[in-house]
Enzyme design. Structure first.
Site, short mmCIF file in Angstrom:
data_model
loop_
_atom_site.label_atom_id
_atom_site.label_comp_id
_atom_site.label_asym_id
_atom_site.label_seq_id
_atom_site.Cartn_x
_atom_site.Cartn_y
_atom_site.Cartn_z
N ASP A 488 -1.73 20.46 -15.20
CA ASP A 488 -1.85 21.59 -16.11
C ASP A 488 -0.82 22.67 -15.88
O ASP A 488 -0.65 23.56 -16.70
CB ASP A 488 -3.21 22.25 -15.88
CG ASP A 488 -4.26 21.72 -16.80
OD1 ASP A 488 -3.92 20.87 -17.64
OD2 ASP A 488 -5.41 22.16 -16.67
C1 GLC Z 1 -7.54 21.08 -12.45
C2 GLC Z 1 -7.98 20.71 -13.84
C3 GLC Z 1 -7.46 19.37 -14.26
C4 GLC Z 1 -5.99 19.26 -13.98
C5 GLC Z 1 -5.68 19.58 -12.53
C6 GLC Z 1 -4.21 19.56 -12.22
O1 GLC Z 1 -8.26 20.32 -11.51
O2 GLC Z 1 -9.38 20.71 -13.94
O3 GLC Z 1 -7.70 19.18 -15.62
O4 GLC Z 1 -5.61 17.96 -14.28
O5 GLC Z 1 -6.18 20.87 -12.23
O6 GLC Z 1 -3.54 20.64 -12.77
C1 GLC Z 2 -4.76 26.71 -13.39
C2 GLC Z 2 -4.95 25.79 -12.21
C3 GLC Z 2 -5.11 24.35 -12.62
C4 GLC Z 2 -6.12 24.26 -13.71
C5 GLC Z 2 -5.75 25.16 -14.88
C6 GLC Z 2 -6.73 25.05 -16.03
O1 GLC Z 2 -3.54 26.57 -13.93
O2 GLC Z 2 -3.90 25.89 -11.27
O3 GLC Z 2 -5.49 23.59 -11.50
O4 GLC Z 2 -6.20 22.94 -14.15
O5 GLC Z 2 -5.69 26.47 -14.41
O6 GLC Z 2 -7.63 26.07 -16.11
#
Ligand code: GLC
Ligand code: GLC
Length: 816
Positions: A488
């Protein structure tokens, strides 16, 4: 009993409990009660809160996140014994206890405190099928004298919407309403108007008084740790009008030497039909609440419900049991990993001590992945979840990134365009069908965007998922990333120099060029699953069409996605490479090595092996495998949020545990069981007993992140419980390493283990059959089934054919 002690506690495997012996753990160590509608979070000092279904919209009790001191607010008890006041869970009074023990078990927590010869042991659990939390307190007088105790209970009500509750004080300080009748305190804020629900807190004993006004109970300017009422030993019988309603019972208990007494408190939630809400003007109809209270008003009834809960877990955890020489392996696989899978399935990313319960709904990608570690436990619920998730997909195969659990509708504020999302649906559905053999799910009519007038068969949804990648490829023939893929924080189409902009939802590189090697690997891996399913269904043309696309993707990766020693991570919006030896920072990323490796791209040319060596060299460290290295030291506008994190944390060089099992599985693809298992032990909670203090978070569950080797605090974990780490590690260890995998035609046995292992046993309940599988490794190999017998008869290959339901089957497998 296997116990490995650290200074805070130990595992009691026979009871399936983690036993905490010191209340001041490095961080609150919590547990979850309830598994369907009513949920509670409970810490080792009885902090936490309860909610019905949705942690944001139906919060029963108030909790203040990131408060000072940490973990303030919970279901609290105060005991006044002469001049000494103490709390059996240590908090909130923090009087030093003579004894303290907290046992977190499967769906229950028992906290015992002892002071001056009096012990209080409280069992907390949510009975199956009930919308309430039982708190059964056993008070025992171990002293030689008669004890007359004053006991006070305490919960603070949340005015239902947890977000509004902590922000909208101009309204909320005027709306709070309660009723008290006998020993039950009812919280009925807004019940007069649009709400058809109220909460109650009861005790099965006569009370000497009560309080429902927090400030009266505590006294002005006091905290939970200094309530005037407890010091005085007498309740005020206060009725809250607005401000902050609470529920506190005052009970006098006299105990002879050696005498014990049980008190049963219930904290519950009730919904009433609109035309039956009142018993008299302004007086709520309590019949349903009283009936619920009555179901738990004796110790025998509580015991029966507790036994039922334990039987439920016996049955669930009996479905995959490994019996090996390694107690830590058994503990992780048989108890805690499966338990965490259940919790992540239930909570998604909503409510933990790191997720505030007011933020996210159910994630499309998160929930699909959570399901792969849960499907063997309660397949019917997995089925329902799949339909809910698929109903938020659009006709072009794209999907809402999140949906709200209460309405099951896609979340328009976040929208879609995370281009990995659609492919996860193929994974979860094929995993579900292999587990259950329930092909009928593919025939279900499932709406697009929740529109009942526009639907297609679930199988058609999968085709659209597959085609979404096919239809969204970039100039190298690789998948366009959209807003982001699994990571993300890799926001290749969001260029933001404004701190008020969101990386997640701003997408300002219209028609962005950025392409993802992670999605490429994902497409090949789950594309193969899709093809296999098509073949099962006799859809040979579709299988061929899909195969051509998968082959083309493999070629695109080999041609444009290989950096010489590892797989690139992406092409950015300018068409430049990311994750290449040509750069100084973030030369290599984990996700593309994991997915291209699991997919076996270039396996025959040695690419997977090579890339895994690079992972070992550049990314692996004592605490796990970091996401990227070297971590970014400055903000790169063209990469987005990833470079906003300090080095070694979160997606910037942290050990993002979710993706470590992708490497473990990839190691099994090349047959390296030693390395696969080594990586498993680096992050599996049961193996970290020497790092408990450093880790900080619960020693019995995975955390989302452990600070990486470049961090200022390497090895420190954060964000425990709600993470795809649980499901993926479970799949890696149970299916890829221990090698027991559901298959359409039966149960496949294909271990990839450390060479040194001699043997182990797995009991697996699969489609109503109990398979008892003995695996022997006399030649000390990592992989390769040399022979297999099923009930004594030799069977070719490594798939145990389906057996008749209800039977128990003995399987002996010899590796070599
Ligand atoms: C968080 C989110 C997931 C995403 C991950 C890596 O765990 O829940 O959707 O893939 O971060 O950014
Ligand atoms: C932030 C976190 C990531 C998560 C995303 C979505 O960017 O670092 O892990 O998946 O938020 O809320």
């Amino acid at each position: 009993m296997t116990q490995t002690e650290n200074s805070y506690g130990y595992f009691d495997d026979d009871q399936r409990e983690y036993v905490i012996t010191e209340p001041k753990t490095p961080y609150p160590w919590i547990n979850y009660l309830g598994d369907t509608d009513f949920f509670s979070l409970i810490s080792n000092t009885s902090g936490g809160y309860s909610f019905y279904r949705d942690a944001k919209f139906r919060r029963l009790t108030r909790y203040r996140y990131n408060n000072v001191p940490v973990d303030t607010g919970g279901r609290y008890f105060y005991i006044k014994d002469g001049d000494t006041t103490w709390s059996p869970a240590w908090k909130p009074l923090k009087t030093e206890l003579d004894q303290y023990e907290c046992r977190h078990g499967m769906g229950y927590t028992r906290i015992r405190g002892e002071k001056n010869g009096v012990s209080s042991s409280v069992l907390f659990f949510v009975p199956k099928g009930e919308n309430l939390e039982v708190q059964q307190m056993t008070l025992t007088n171990h002293s030689q004298e008669v004890k007359t105790l004053k006991l006070f209970s305490f919960v603070e009500w949340c005015l239902w919407n947890a977000e509004d509750d902590m922000t909208n004080f101009q309204r909320n300080f005027s709306t709070g309403q309660v009723e008290v009748q006998d020993s039950v305190i009812y919280h009925k804020t807004e019940y007069r108007e649009r709400r058809n629900h109220f909460a109650f807190y009861s005790v099965n004993a006569d009370i000497s008084g009560f309080d429902t006004d927090r400030d009266v109970f505590l006294g002005d300017y006091n905290g939970f740790d200094t309530p005037d009422t407890v010091a005085r030993g007498e309740a005020n019988n206060s009725i809250a009008h607005g401000w902050s309603p609470i529920a506190s019972h005052a009970i006098e208990v006299t105990l002879q030497p050696g005498e014990s007494r049980d008190l049963i408190f219930t904290l519950g939630y009730v919904e009433m039909p609109d035309d039956d809400k009142w018993e008299a003007p302004q007086v709520i109809n309590k019949t349903k609440a009283l009936a619920a209270i009555e179901r738990f008003n004796t110790s025998e009834k509580v015991q029966a419900a507790f036994d039922a809960l334990n039987r439920y877990w016996d049955e669930l955890l009996g479905r995959y049991v490994v019996d090996s020489d390694d107690a830590r392996l058994n503990r992780g696989v048989n108890i805690w990993n499966q338990y965490q899978n259940m919790v992540t399935f239930n909570m998604s990313r909503s409510a933990s001590f790191f997720e505030s319960g007011i933020g996210r709904g159910m994630g499309f990608r998160d929930s699909n992945q959570d399901l792969i570690g849960f499907v063997h436990l309660v397949p019917e619920r997995a089925r329902e979840r799949i339909i809910d998730i698929a109903s938020t997909q659009f006709e072009d195969g794209s999907a809402y990134h999140q949906y709200q659990p209460l309405t099951k509708r896609g979340n328009a504020a976040i929208g879609g365009n995370f281009n990995d999302d659609p492919m996860w649906l193929i994974q979860s559905v094929t995993v579900y069908v292999k587990e259950t053999g329930d092909f009928s799910i593919l025939e279900e009519d499932v709406p697009f965007n929740n529109d009942p007038d526009n639907s297609a068969k679930l199988f058609d949804h999968l085709t659209r998922s597959f085609n979404h990648v096919v239809n969204n490829r970039g100039e190298h023939g690789l998948p366009l990333i959209g807003r982001a893929d699994w990571n993300d924080c890799l926001n290749l189409n969001c260029f933001s120099s404004d701190p008020n902009e969101s990386f997640q939802t701003t997408e300002n590189q219209e028609g962005g060029r950025a392409e993802s090697l992670m999605i490429a690997g994902q497409f090949v891996l789950f594309g193969k699953d899709y093809i296999e399913l098509c073949r099962e269904l006799g859809k040979a043309d579709e299988a061929r069409r899909a195969q051509d696309h998968v082959d083309a993707m493999v070629e695109a990766v080999k041609t444009h996605g290989w950096d010489g020693d590892w797989f690139l991570r992406a092409y950015d919006a300018a068409g430049n490479k990311l994750g290449t030896h040509e750069h100084d920072e973030s030369k290599i990323f984990i996700e593309s090595q994991g997915f291209c490796g699991m997919a076996g791209i270039g396996l025959e040319d040695g690419l997977v092996e090579k890339s895994l060596s690079a992972v070992n060299e550049h990314l692996a460290c004592d605490y796990g495998i970091v996401l990227n290295a070297p971590a970014f030291t400055k903000y790169h506008i063209e990469y987005g949020e990833i470079s906003t994190y300090p080095q070694g944390y979160k997606e910037n060089g942290g050990i993002f545990c979710h993706n470590n099992p992708w490497i473990m599985i990839a190691e099994t693809v090349v047959g390296n069981g030693d390395r696969a298992f080594d990586y498993y032990t680096r992050i599996a909670p049961a193996y970290q007993d020497d790092k408990v203090k450093l880790h900080k978070t619960e020693p019995y569950v995975y955390a989302q992140m452990i600070a990486g080797k470049e961090a200022a605090t390497p090895g420190q974990a954060k964000n425990s419980w709600l993470t795809g780490t649980a499901a993926w590690n479970y799949v890696a260890i149970t299916q890829s390493i221990l090698g027991i995998k559901p298959h359409y035609q039966g149960l496949q046995v294909d271990p990839c283990i450390p060479k040194a292992w001699d043997s182990y046993r797995v009991t697996r309940v699969f489609r109503g059959v109990t398979y008892q599988i003995q695996i022997n490794n006399p030649a000390h190999v990592c992989r390769g089934v040399a022979s297999m017998t099923v009930n004594g008869d030799a069977v070719e290959g490594n798939i145990i054919p389906l057996q008749s339901e209800g039977s128990t089957v003995e399987v002996v497998v010899t590796l070599g």
